[in-house]
Motif scaffolding. Structure first.
Motif, PDB file in Angstrom:
ATOM      1  N   GLY A 211       0.793  -1.225   0.000  1.00  0.00           N
ATOM      2  CA  GLY A 211       0.000   0.000   0.000  1.00  0.00           C
ATOM      3  C   GLY A 211       0.825   1.274   0.000  1.00  0.00           C
ATOM      4  O   GLY A 211       0.342   2.320   0.446  1.00  0.00           O
ATOM      5  N   ALA A 212       2.047   1.212  -0.513  1.00  0.00           N
ATOM      6  CA  ALA A 212       2.913   2.403  -0.518  1.00  0.00           C
ATOM      7  C   ALA A 212       2.308   3.558  -1.309  1.00  0.00           C
ATOM      8  O   ALA A 212       2.629   4.718  -1.070  1.00  0.00           O
ATOM      9  N   HIS A 213       1.411   3.253  -2.225  1.00  0.00           N
ATOM     10  CA  HIS A 213       0.828   4.278  -3.104  1.00  0.00           C
ATOM     11  C   HIS A 213      -0.466   4.879  -2.558  1.00  0.00           C
ATOM     12  O   HIS A 213      -0.963   5.869  -3.092  1.00  0.00           O
ATOM     13  N   PHE A 214      -1.041   4.294  -1.511  1.00  0.00           N
ATOM     14  CA  PHE A 214      -2.358   4.710  -1.029  1.00  0.00           C
ATOM     15  C   PHE A 214      -2.442   6.201  -0.719  1.00  0.00           C
ATOM     16  O   PHE A 214      -3.437   6.853  -1.029  1.00  0.00           O
ATOM     17  N   LYS A 215      -1.405   6.736  -0.079  1.00  0.00           N
ATOM     18  CA  LYS A 215      -1.452   8.110   0.415  1.00  0.00           C
ATOM     19  C   LYS A 215      -1.552   9.144  -0.713  1.00  0.00           C
ATOM     20  O   LYS A 215      -1.914  10.301  -0.467  1.00  0.00           O
ATOM     21  N   HIS A 217      -3.391   9.142  -3.719  1.00  0.00           N
ATOM     22  CA  HIS A 217      -4.550   9.288  -4.605  1.00  0.00           C
ATOM     23  C   HIS A 217      -5.831   9.085  -3.807  1.00  0.00           C
ATOM     24  O   HIS A 217      -5.970   8.112  -3.059  1.00  0.00           O
ATOM     25  N   LYS A 218      -6.788   9.992  -3.982  1.00  0.00           N
ATOM     26  CA  LYS A 218      -8.023   9.981  -3.190  1.00  0.00           C
ATOM     27  C   LYS A 218      -8.917   8.790  -3.511  1.00  0.00           C
ATOM     28  O   LYS A 218      -9.790   8.437  -2.699  1.00  0.00           O
ATOM     29  N   GLU A 219      -8.758   8.171  -4.688  1.00  0.00           N
ATOM     30  CA  GLU A 219      -9.602   7.019  -5.041  1.00  0.00           C
ATOM     31  C   GLU A 219      -9.050   5.697  -4.513  1.00  0.00           C
ATOM     32  O   GLU A 219      -9.683   4.659  -4.684  1.00  0.00           O
ATOM     33  N   LEU A 220      -7.880   5.743  -3.876  1.00  0.00           N
ATOM     34  CA  LEU A 220      -7.303   4.548  -3.279  1.00  0.00           C
ATOM     35  C   LEU A 220      -7.678   4.458  -1.808  1.00  0.00           C
ATOM     36  O   LEU A 220      -8.096   5.458  -1.199  1.00  0.00           O
ATOM     37  N   PRO A 221      -7.559   3.293  -1.184  1.00  0.00           N
ATOM     38  CA  PRO A 221      -7.879   3.169   0.238  1.00  0.00           C
ATOM     39  C   PRO A 221      -7.014   4.103   1.081  1.00  0.00           C
ATOM     40  O   PRO A 221      -5.897   4.462   0.672  1.00  0.00           O
ATOM     41  N   PHE A 331     -12.517  -1.380   1.815  1.00  0.00           N
ATOM     42  CA  PHE A 331     -11.993  -0.747   0.607  1.00  0.00           C
ATOM     43  C   PHE A 331     -11.295  -1.814  -0.236  1.00  0.00           C
ATOM     44  O   PHE A 331     -10.902  -2.859   0.276  1.00  0.00           O
ATOM     45  N   ILE A 332     -11.133  -1.528  -1.518  1.00  0.00           N
ATOM     46  CA  ILE A 332     -10.385  -2.419  -2.408  1.00  0.00           C
ATOM     47  C   ILE A 332      -9.406  -1.579  -3.220  1.00  0.00           C
ATOM     48  O   ILE A 332      -9.718  -0.456  -3.626  1.00  0.00           O
ATOM     49  N   ASP A 333      -8.208  -2.103  -3.421  1.00  0.00           N
ATOM     50  CA  ASP A 333      -7.233  -1.434  -4.276  1.00  0.00           C
ATOM     51  C   ASP A 333      -7.481  -1.881  -5.712  1.00  0.00           C
ATOM     52  O   ASP A 333      -7.162  -3.008  -6.087  1.00  0.00           O
ATOM     53  N   GLU A 334      -8.040  -0.991  -6.508  1.00  0.00           N
ATOM     54  CA  GLU A 334      -8.427  -1.344  -7.875  1.00  0.00           C
ATOM     55  C   GLU A 334      -7.246  -1.484  -8.833  1.00  0.00           C
ATOM     56  O   GLU A 334      -7.425  -1.892  -9.976  1.00  0.00           O
ATOM     57  N   THR A 335      -6.041  -1.152  -8.373  1.00  0.00           N
ATOM     58  CA  THR A 335      -4.877  -1.377  -9.230  1.00  0.00           C
ATOM     59  C   THR A 335      -4.426  -2.833  -9.182  1.00  0.00           C
ATOM     60  O   THR A 335      -3.520  -3.223  -9.928  1.00  0.00           O
ATOM     61  N   LYS A 336      -5.033  -3.625  -8.330  1.00  0.00           N
ATOM     62  CA  LYS A 336      -4.742  -5.057  -8.268  1.00  0.00           C
ATOM     63  C   LYS A 336      -5.894  -5.816  -8.919  1.00  0.00           C
ATOM     64  O   LYS A 336      -7.033  -5.739  -8.457  1.00  0.00           O
TER      65      LYS A 336
END
Length: 494
Positions: A211-215, A217-221, A331-336
């Motif tokens: 989850g290093a990318h979460f912080k 983008h607002k559409e990510l968890p 929440f779900i990470d839609e990049t996966k």
């Protein structure tokens, strides 16, 4: 402030003060210094074959500590400055560079908070590094089963209600370990779990490896630090863009002893920590701040495009947002993209191999029913179109005559007989796997990826566990960590 060449300034769209370690390393590598220290290749002077393969710039930047380059064991200069910028980016009080992957970050996290005999609540689908950390510390695992998706055949995440139920009846819990997200991108209601645990003075430790990318983008968890977790381990290299093994440990100083964390890191980390890896964290962090929102918007758009196209292929079903609001998934990470391939009459292991061997497409993993594909900040539409075309061809290929055997995958509820440390130091013997029923396991056996233990040291081996292992062997799963690589024998407690 260190100077930087005009040529290099034109290559980056970031103020050089915002990449203090990367900039200093670049400048230092360009200085005419007579080096009589390690490493022995002495910049680009000693090993020409590495110059040819890696490039002279990389070799010149592979340095050891020097007075002006700071020291990660006790940072007071550019490393301290760069770590402060990383902490600010993730809304943490402190950040530490980790150069041996998130495994080391998890070991340091547990070593700095868990004493011998302390109980830790951990989900069964946790990474093997947590069990190994408990071997180091003597902590006692209290397992909680994550929720399960029968169609996909995968574990999801833990539910806040299950956490509350266990906390209410289990005395003296020191901490809980939470995945944010799971390997497949499922995030629980971490904020609710944090509130439940903090009411009981239970530390919340988070494995945020994926989850290093979460912080950014607002559409990510949401990320763990912004929700109030006490510590988190983040793989900057996995989804943040840093070099492989570059990770970070983030802490909230209100509940965590900074000095003990640094002491724990210094026990585990090399005194010759790689400046290339640390500087890559500095650069990746700057990129996420400057370009992360745009790059992640592109990744999310590509992921949605891929999901729509793949779902039109007969036999393929991609699930992501459909999992939201299931128990254990907030929440779900839609990049996966979890691509279910049961309808092709093939296992995920088979499709994973076909993609690589026939089409040069590398998926993240294959399991019994699925392949997992990561869409990241570096993914292009061409990559996605190649993936889609490859799966279309695989779907059109003649499948095996025998029908794919649907397997009722059951979650294994382990019976713990010894804590991991006791099992690790006990006398052991290897016996035939068919004769292991009701013996105490003395090693970890897991399918990798994702590196989740099927059975761990100190747990009772049941008939169910043996049947599951045999099933994975039949389907050519990559099983690891056991002494006998063919898994005809298992290491058990004498």
């Amino acid at each position: 402030m260190t100077t930087i060449s005009n040529e290099f300034k034109n290559l980056v769209s970031v103020n050089i003060d915002e990449i203090p370690l990367l900039n200093s390393l670049k400048s230092y590598s360009e200085r005419d210094i007579d080096c009589f220290d390690v490493p022995g290749h002495v910049k680009d002077q000693g090993v020409k074959i590495l110059n040819q393969y890696f490039g002279e710039h990389i070799m010149r930047m592979d340095i050891n500590s020097s007075p002006i380059m700071d020291n990660v064991a006790n940072p007071n200069g550019v490393i301290k400055e760069a770590q402060k910028l990383l902490a600010d980016a993730y809304k943490a009080d402190e950040a530490f560079f980790i150069t041996n992957g998130t495994t080391q970050a998890i070991h340091a996290m547990i070593l700095s908070t868990i004493n011998p005999g302390d109980k830790v609540l951990i989900p069964r689908n946790i990474h093997k590094s947590v069990i190994n950390a408990l071997i180091l510390t003597g902590g006692i695992p209290v397992f909680i089963q994550p929720e399960f998706d029968d169609y996909l055949g995968i574990s999801l995440n833990i539910s806040p209600q299950k956490v509350k139920d266990i906390i209410d009846k289990e005395e003296d819990l020191k901490a809980i370990f939470v995945l944010n997200p799971t390997y497949y991108g499922a995030c629980t209601d971490l904020k609710e779990i944090i509130n439940i645990c903090h009411e009981k003075d239970i530390l919340v430790l988070v494995d945020e490896a994926h989850g290093a990318h979460f912080k950014f983008h607002k559409e990510l968890p949401p990320s763990s630090m912004e929700m109030g977790a006490d510590m988190s381990a983040v793989s900057i290299h996995k989804t943040g863009g840093a070099l492989t093994q570059a990770s970070a440990l983030l802490i909230n100083k209100k509940s965590i002893d900074y000095k003990k964390v640094l002491q724990s890191i210094n026990m585990l980390q090399s005194t010759s920590a790689s400046y290339l890896l640390m500087a890559s964290i500095d650069g990746a962090r700057a990129n996420l701040i400057l370009n992360g929102e745009q790059q992640l918007s592109q990744a999310l758009s590509l992921a949605k495009y891929a999901k729509d196209r793949l779902n039109k292929i007969k036999g393929i079903k991609v699930l992501s947002t459909e999992l939201i609001e299931k128990d254990g998934v907030k929440f779900i990470d839609e990049t996966k993209l979890c691509i279910n391939v049961k309808g092709l009459n093939r296992t995920g292991f088979e499709v994973y191999d076909l993609l690589y061997k026939n089409f040069s497409v590398q998926a993240e993993l294959g399991d019994l029913y699925n392949i997992l594909v990561l869409v990241s900040i570096g993914t292009t539409k061409k990559n996605i179109d190649n993936l889609i075309k490859s799966i279309e061809i695989i779907a059109s290929m003649q499948s095996k005559e025998e029908l794919f055997k649907q397997i009722d995958i059951k979650q294994i509820n382990p019976i713990t007989k010894l804590n991991p440390r006791e099992a690790f130091y006990s006398a052991k013997e290897s016996i035939d796997i068919k004769k292991c029923v009701n013996r105490i396991c003395a090693e970890s056996i897991m399918a990798y990826p994702p590196g989740i233990p099927i059975v761990a040291p100190g747990e009772l081996i049941t008939q169910e566990i043996i049947e599951y292992i045999e099933l994975l062997k039949e389907n050519n799963a990559y099983l690891t960590d056991m002494k006998d690589k063919k898994l005809e024998t298992v290491l058990v407690i004498k």
